[in-house]
Design a protein around this motif. Structure first.
Motif, mmCIF file in Angstrom:
data_model
loop_
_atom_site.group_PDB
_atom_site.id
_atom_site.type_symbol
_atom_site.label_atom_id
_atom_site.label_comp_id
_atom_site.label_asym_id
_atom_site.label_seq_id
_atom_site.Cartn_x
_atom_site.Cartn_y
_atom_site.Cartn_z
ATOM 1 N N GLY A 93 1.274 5.379 -0.126
ATOM 2 C CA GLY A 93 0.698 6.715 -0.015
ATOM 3 C C GLY A 93 1.429 7.614 -1.011
ATOM 4 O O GLY A 93 1.325 7.436 -2.221
ATOM 5 N N ILE A 119 0.861 -1.188 0.000
ATOM 6 C CA ILE A 119 0.000 0.000 0.000
ATOM 7 C C ILE A 119 0.891 1.231 0.000
ATOM 8 O O ILE A 119 1.738 1.391 0.886
ATOM 9 N N SER A 167 0.845 11.484 2.939
ATOM 10 C CA SER A 167 -0.614 11.459 2.881
ATOM 11 C C SER A 167 -1.217 11.367 4.280
ATOM 12 O O SER A 167 -0.544 10.956 5.235
ATOM 13 N N PRO A 222 5.949 15.730 4.845
ATOM 14 C CA PRO A 222 5.461 15.213 3.563
ATOM 15 C C PRO A 222 4.572 13.979 3.756
ATOM 16 O O PRO A 222 4.639 13.324 4.795
HETATM 17 C C1 LIG Z 1 11.810 15.616 3.883
HETATM 18 C C2 LIG Z 1 11.044 14.675 4.777
HETATM 19 C C3 LIG Z 1 10.792 15.066 6.090
HETATM 20 C C4 LIG Z 1 10.068 14.216 6.946
HETATM 21 N N1 LIG Z 1 9.825 14.641 8.221
HETATM 22 C C5 LIG Z 1 9.124 13.848 9.077
HETATM 23 C C6 LIG Z 1 8.821 14.297 10.398
HETATM 24 O O1 LIG Z 1 9.168 15.404 10.811
HETATM 25 N N2 LIG Z 1 8.132 13.447 11.206
HETATM 26 C C7 LIG Z 1 7.711 12.214 10.779
HETATM 27 O O2 LIG Z 1 7.084 11.499 11.579
HETATM 28 N N3 LIG Z 1 7.955 11.774 9.512
HETATM 29 C C8 LIG Z 1 8.649 12.567 8.667
HETATM 30 N N4 LIG Z 1 8.926 12.125 7.380
HETATM 31 C C9 LIG Z 1 8.445 10.789 6.950
HETATM 32 C C10 LIG Z 1 7.108 10.844 6.171
HETATM 33 O O3 LIG Z 1 6.754 12.156 5.895
HETATM 34 C C11 LIG Z 1 5.987 10.188 6.973
HETATM 35 O O4 LIG Z 1 6.322 8.870 7.325
HETATM 36 C C12 LIG Z 1 4.674 10.167 6.186
HETATM 37 O O5 LIG Z 1 3.599 9.800 7.027
HETATM 38 C C13 LIG Z 1 4.734 9.216 4.981
HETATM 39 O O6 LIG Z 1 3.566 9.410 4.209
HETATM 40 P P1 LIG Z 1 3.447 8.728 2.764
HETATM 41 O O7 LIG Z 1 2.050 8.899 2.307
HETATM 42 O O8 LIG Z 1 4.504 9.246 1.882
HETATM 43 O O9 LIG Z 1 3.730 7.218 3.164
HETATM 44 P P2 LIG Z 1 4.348 6.033 2.275
HETATM 45 O O10 LIG Z 1 5.840 6.154 2.243
HETATM 46 O O11 LIG Z 1 3.645 5.917 0.984
HETATM 47 O O12 LIG Z 1 3.958 4.798 3.205
HETATM 48 C C14 LIG Z 1 4.484 4.703 4.522
HETATM 49 C C15 LIG Z 1 3.837 3.503 5.218
HETATM 50 O O13 LIG Z 1 2.440 3.747 5.404
HETATM 51 C C16 LIG Z 1 1.670 2.718 4.766
HETATM 52 N N5 LIG Z 1 0.472 3.366 4.234
HETATM 53 C C17 LIG Z 1 0.410 4.446 3.413
HETATM 54 N N6 LIG Z 1 -0.876 4.786 3.192
HETATM 55 C C18 LIG Z 1 -1.635 3.893 3.869
HETATM 56 C C19 LIG Z 1 -3.041 3.691 4.030
HETATM 57 N N7 LIG Z 1 -3.946 4.509 3.477
HETATM 58 N N8 LIG Z 1 -3.468 2.648 4.784
HETATM 59 C C20 LIG Z 1 -2.582 1.812 5.382
HETATM 60 N N9 LIG Z 1 -1.238 1.954 5.278
HETATM 61 C C21 LIG Z 1 -0.778 2.978 4.532
HETATM 62 C C22 LIG Z 1 2.581 2.144 3.695
HETATM 63 O O14 LIG Z 1 2.191 0.818 3.369
HETATM 64 C C23 LIG Z 1 3.930 2.218 4.414
HETATM 65 O O15 LIG Z 1 4.069 1.144 5.293
HETATM 66 C C24 LIG Z 1 9.619 12.961 6.493
HETATM 67 C C25 LIG Z 1 9.857 12.579 5.154
HETATM 68 C C26 LIG Z 1 10.558 13.431 4.306
HETATM 69 C C27 LIG Z 1 10.785 13.041 2.881
#
Ligand SMILES: Cc1cc2nc3c(=O)[nH]c(=O)nc-3n(C[C@H](O)[C@H](O)[C@H](O)COP(=O)(O)OP(=O)(O)OC[C@H]3O[C@@H](n4cnc5c(N)ncnc54)[C@H](O)[C@@H]3O)c2cc1C
Length: 343
Positions: free
Chosen positions: A48, A46, A114, A112
């Protein structure tokens, strides 16, 4: 349901790895979610916005990219209740809430990703975690083929952790997240960088400062592909901490409510001399040692190898095991940390 085959995920992961999947499904309604067979779901990843995901091999598994959109607001005397669908962008939701006079999420601006992924690792920054404001999470369970509601307590939130990352990993999809934002707003402004804000302190001022600090500190993935903090900050017991502190009196630390001590993984990496280290097109960021950058590699395996090298160095110098925060995905699904070569 929209489906694409033989699809490049390069722009769907913030490490910019040019991995290809045989099939990607974009369910945008609950009905479309229910059309996905249990067998297919069990073999899928899955996705995001891919900002916490590292594709480690040349191919990716089948991808389910939930595309449910929408925000609904209701209110009681004391709270705003905001329900957001999983494919909403997290930062856009924060801005929507602040602009609508609903406060609390301002410290989490500009993270960043979803909405649907936010509870998975319980995103946190600048003194708060998203779980502080989650009332419940709606989950589509692949096996039971129905929606289930999890209360905040049932989500088992912890530091970068939740039930969705543990026992429910890969078993369903978070469709909606329901937030409870108190009308009696309380500023969380004790975190370094926010503690010198001019009075009166407002949610707008906190959000602006958080954005300014993040833009100054963190590399923008579109320019320098990365996934934010690559490792979790390690938490150690007091005896081990006291012994370490004798050798490293300057070491930053944060006492936890249960008496354990959280260390700064970035500081440890910097002390190991790895800040700015580069190998095979990937490297440790020159200013933020906790961030791994993909400068120009086409192979996620190079990032895996660098992360294993960092772990080895930290283990040798401090006897501390760094645990990745980023999810490692191989062609058959999520890889356990051990099978990637990271111990
Ligand atoms: C520049 C940068 C800064 C960041 N700063 C922070 C910060 O300050 N604090 C922090 O906590 N994180 C931070 N992060 C990490 C990131 O932003 C978070 O982990 C965010 O929640 C990931 O969202 P995504 O949609 O990209 O997830 P993805 O990378 O697409 O997925 C992450 C996980 O969530 C699962 N998932 C995604 N959507 C769903 C859904 N609808 N249902 C069930 N499971 C799902 C996926 O299977 C995977 O296991 C940062 C990342 C970057 C690139």
């Amino acid at each position: 349901m929209k489906i694409r085959t033989n699809f490049s995920l390069q722009t769907f992961n913030s490490f910019n790895v040019p991995v290809v999947t045989a099939e990607v499904l974009f369910p945008s309604t609950l009905k479309e979610l229910a059309e996905i067979s249990i067998e297919k779901a069990a073999k899928s990843y899955i996705l995001g916005e891919g900002t916490n995901t590292l594709f480690c091999q040349e191919n990716a598994p089948t991808i389910i990219k939930p595309s449910l959109m929408g925000i609904e607001v209701t209110e009681s005397d004391e709270y705003f209740q905001v329900s957001a669908a999983c494919a909403q962008n997290w930062h856009d939701l924060v801005v929507f809430c602040i602009d609508s006079g609903m406060y609390g999420l301002e410290n989490l601006a500009l993270i960043p990703g979803s909405v649907g992924a936010a509870p998975v690792q319980n995103i946190g920054a600048y003194g708060i975690e998203v779980s502080d404001f989650i009332e419940r999470v709606t989950w589509f369970d692949f096996v039971q083929q129905k929606l289930i509601s999890f209360t905040n307590a049932e989500c088992q939130f912890g530091y970068r952790n939740s039930i969705f990352k543990q026992t429910l990993n890969g078993k369903g999809i978070i469709t909606h997240v329901h937030f409870l934002l108190p009308k009696a707003w309380r500023a969380v402004d004790s975190y370094q960088g926010l503690n010198d804000l001019a009075f009166p302190i407002t949610p707008q001022a906190i959000m602006a400062k958080v954005i300014q600090l993040r833009q100054a500190k963190l590399p923008e993935p579109k320019q320098l592909p990365n996934a934010g903090s690559f490792f979790k900050n390690p938490i150690i017991n007091e005896d081990f901490f006291n012994a370490l502190q004798q050798n490293y009196p300057q070491m930053p630390f944060y006492r936890q409510p249960n008496g354990e001590i959280k260390l700064a993984a970035g500081w440890l990496i910097e002390q190991a001399g790895l800040k700015g280290y580069r190998h095979e097109g990937v490297g440790v960021h020159e200013n933020q040692a906790l961030v791994i950058i993909n400068y120009d590699s086409k192979h996620g395996q190079h990032i895996v190898a660098l992360s294993a090298y960092i772990q080895e160095k930290i283990m040798a110098k401090f006897n501390i095991h760094l645990v990745p925060e980023v999810r490692f995905i191989g062609e058959d699904g999520e890889l356990s940390i051990a099978s990637t070569g990271c111990q």
